[in-house]
Design a protein around this motif. Sequence first.
Motif, short mmCIF file in Angstrom:
data_model
loop_
_atom_site.label_atom_id
_atom_site.label_comp_id
_atom_site.label_asym_id
_atom_site.label_seq_id
_atom_site.Cartn_x
_atom_site.Cartn_y
_atom_site.Cartn_z
N GLY A 68 120.60 76.00 25.38
CA GLY A 68 120.78 78.08 25.01
C GLY A 68 121.26 77.67 24.44
N TRP A 69 122.51 77.03 24.49
CA TRP A 69 123.19 77.49 23.23
C TRP A 69 123.96 76.83 22.07
N LEU A 70 122.85 75.81 21.72
CA LEU A 70 123.26 75.18 20.22
C LEU A 70 122.23 76.77 19.74
N PHE A 71 121.16 76.46 20.31
CA PHE A 71 119.81 77.42 19.43
C PHE A 71 120.00 79.10 19.68
N LYS A 79 117.48 82.11 36.80
CA LYS A 79 116.53 81.91 35.45
C LYS A 79 116.18 79.99 35.27
N VAL A 80 117.85 79.50 34.68
CA VAL A 80 118.79 78.39 34.30
C VAL A 80 118.34 77.34 35.78
N GLY A 81 119.00 77.68 37.10
CA GLY A 81 118.46 76.88 37.93
C GLY A 81 117.01 77.29 38.65
N ILE A 82 116.64 77.67 38.61
CA ILE A 82 115.06 77.72 38.96
C ILE A 82 114.40 76.58 38.07
N PHE A 83 114.44 77.25 36.70
CA PHE A 83 114.14 75.82 35.52
C PHE A 83 114.23 74.47 36.11
N THR A 137 111.93 81.55 23.12
CA THR A 137 112.88 81.06 24.22
C THR A 137 112.92 79.63 25.07
N ALA A 138 111.60 80.02 25.34
CA ALA A 138 111.28 78.88 26.40
C ALA A 138 110.40 77.06 25.71
N LEU A 139 110.39 77.89 24.06
CA LEU A 139 109.61 76.34 23.41
C LEU A 139 111.07 75.82 22.90
N PRO A 140 111.98 76.33 22.26
CA PRO A 140 113.42 75.25 21.71
C PRO A 140 113.54 74.77 23.12
N VAL A 141 114.12 75.17 24.45
CA VAL A 141 114.91 74.52 25.62
C VAL A 141 113.88 73.52 26.38
N ALA A 142 112.75 73.48 26.11
CA ALA A 142 111.62 72.67 26.74
C ALA A 142 111.92 71.36 25.61
N ALA A 143 111.43 71.56 23.63
CA ALA A 143 111.56 70.68 23.40
C ALA A 143 112.91 70.31 23.73
N GLY A 144 114.28 70.29 23.90
CA GLY A 144 115.68 70.20 23.60
C GLY A 144 115.65 69.11 25.44
N LEU A 145 114.98 69.45 25.41
CA LEU A 145 115.26 69.06 27.26
C LEU A 145 114.72 67.84 27.01
N ALA A 146 113.16 68.29 26.46
CA ALA A 146 112.04 66.35 26.72
C ALA A 146 112.94 65.95 25.50
N VAL A 147 113.49 65.83 24.59
CA VAL A 147 114.08 65.34 23.16
C VAL A 147 114.85 64.19 24.33
N MET A 148 116.64 65.35 24.85
CA MET A 148 117.07 65.18 25.39
C MET A 148 117.23 63.65 26.80
N LEU A 149 115.88 63.85 27.13
CA LEU A 149 115.47 62.75 28.22
C LEU A 149 115.12 61.82 27.10
N LEU A 150 114.76 61.87 26.38
CA LEU A 150 114.05 60.83 26.23
C LEU A 150 114.87 60.35 25.33
N VAL A 151 116.30 60.35 25.08
CA VAL A 151 117.45 59.73 24.61
C VAL A 151 117.87 59.36 25.11
N MET A 152 117.88 60.38 26.72
CA MET A 152 118.69 59.41 28.22
C MET A 152 117.66 57.87 28.15
N GLU A 153 116.34 57.76 28.25
CA GLU A 153 115.73 56.96 28.76
C GLU A 153 116.00 55.91 27.29
#
Length: 172
Positions: A68-71, A79-83, A137-153
């Motif tokens: 959210g901060w980057l974009f 909303k962040v907590g529930i998400f 908001t939802a699409l960049p957050v979804a893409a960013g979080l998915a990429v972060m998880l892939l990088v961590m894996e």
Amino acid sequence: MNIIFAALGIWVIASLSIYSFIRRSERRDPEGKGPGIIAVTSALLALPVAAVMGGILFALAGSVQVVGWLFDLELSPGKVGIFAIAVLVYLFSADSLIELFLKSVMGKSAAGKWVLLFTRVLAFYGIGLLVGAEDQTALPVAAGLAVMLLVMEVLFHLLKKSGEGSVRKGRR
């Protein structure tokens, strides 16, 4: 604050589950422990579970905040907590099944990782829309979080591989 309440909820559920398991096991023993000792034991055994899950929630919420901060996106803390909680539930339920299915069908190929990344983006986007985030908001957050998880894996996999190599060299 949502993360604290979620960790407390996980702790309560884990404590009750462990309590019922110990209680059922103790019924077979004629010299069983009292309910107080079982309650204290189950509460103490549930603490590490709640701490780990709380840590994972904290990391997920932090990742969402960073995206959210980057974009420069508008995300309320609620909303962040529930998400983050919804993503955690998804990751430990449906995502694990999807990952097993993809590994059995595609093996450990790069294409399987890309398909998994795409399904995570779609799932996180849907979770974001359910939480009440806007489309922008939802699409960049979804893409960013998915990429972060892939990088961590991938980093975890590489770290695991490098650790195995050093152990083998040390044995010679």
